[in-house]
Design an enzyme around this catalytic site. Structure first.
Site, short mmCIF file in Angstrom:
data_model
loop_
_atom_site.label_atom_id
_atom_site.label_comp_id
_atom_site.label_asym_id
_atom_site.label_seq_id
_atom_site.Cartn_x
_atom_site.Cartn_y
_atom_site.Cartn_z
N ASP A 1 6.29 -7.95 -3.95
CA ASP A 1 7.33 -8.13 -2.94
C ASP A 1 8.63 -8.44 -3.66
OD1 ASP A 1 4.84 -8.31 -1.55
OD2 ASP A 1 5.81 -9.40 0.08
N LYS B 1 10.51 -5.02 4.35
CA LYS B 1 10.15 -6.38 4.77
C LYS B 1 11.41 -7.13 5.16
CE LYS B 1 8.14 -10.58 2.65
NZ LYS B 1 7.48 -11.11 1.43
N LYS C 1 6.67 -4.85 7.10
CA LYS C 1 6.10 -6.19 7.00
C LYS C 1 7.07 -7.20 7.60
CE LYS C 1 4.66 -9.82 3.75
NZ LYS C 1 4.29 -10.16 2.36
#
Length: 239
Positions: free
Chosen positions: A93, A158, A197
């Site tokens: 991430d 995300k 996400k």
């Protein structure tokens, strides 16, 4: 797969607060194992320990890089990603360079996300690109980021780190994190191979169900136990 297990497999159990210790990591990995979540998301130095703690489970190990501010140079982010992969992480991430996004330096963002994505894929990991939507809040900017992530082959977009605190008019700091309008916007503007996400502020079962409805397949959470226990109560046993 039961409804509860399906929801558990949406969760990336976040173990990222600066104060968390190695003992905290052990405890939180036990939570991840108990509920058989999708992954744990840990700090870079914790990757090898998390891999050992989760050996012989179906819980994957993910790692953050450039976290939480996104200020590192591209080469440093690539090195962080490669190191995490070598330590056993299979999901990365990354935080974008927020200032570059705010000034519209899309060439830099494309180079950065592309370089990290290439490094991750070369090492067998997927990459999730964190926009930090409390800072990068304009729809046009979020759409452009989605287009770039699609172009360079990122696996996920995300919303947030969970640490993107913005100063309000009252002088206090707070953050919104994942909002349904932003998630729907991101889902609408990524290509068919890029997933979404949610992260930041999802602390209840209803919150998880809401981001799922908005098109998310993963959700970062620290309140995993609360969410899944609520799901068991509502939908039945976890199995």
């Amino acid at each position: 797969m039961s409804k509860v297990h399906e929801l558990a497999k949406m969760i990336d159990h976040s173990i990222l607060h600066p104060t968390l210790t190695d003992e905290d990591l052990k405890r939180e990995c036990e939570v991840a194992k108990k509920y058989d979540v999708a992954s744990v998301c840990v700090k870079p130095y914790m990757v090898s320990s998390a891999v050992a703690l989760l050996k012989d489970t179906n819980v994957l190990v993910g790692c953050v890089i450039g976290f939480p501010a996104g200020n590192s140079k591209i080469a440093v982010k690539v090195f962080e990603a490669e190191t995490a992969c070598h330590d056993g992480a299979v999901e990365i991430d990354m935080v974008i360079n927020i200032g570059k996004a705010l000034q519209g330096d899309w060439e830099y963002i494309e180079e950065e996300v592309g370089a990290v994505t290439k490094a991750c894929h070369k090492n067998g990991a997927i990459v999730k690109v964190i926009f930090e939507t409390d800072y990068v809040a304009k729809e046009a900017d979020l759409i452009k980021l989605c287009e770039i992530c699609t172009k360079v082959g990122a696996d996920y977009v995300k919303t947030s780190t969970g640490f993107g605190f913005a100063k309000g008019d009252d002088g206090k700091y707070s953050y919104e994190g994942a909002t349904i309008p932003n998630l729907e916007l991101m889902k609408k503007n990524v290509g068919p191979h890029v997933k979404v996400k949610a992260a930041g502020g999802v602390r209840t079962l209803d919150g998880l169900l809401a981001v799922k409805k908005a098109g998310c397949t993963r959700c970062g959470a620290t309140a995993t136990k609360t969410i899944i226990e609520e799901a068991i109560e509502r939908f039945g046993d976890h199995g």
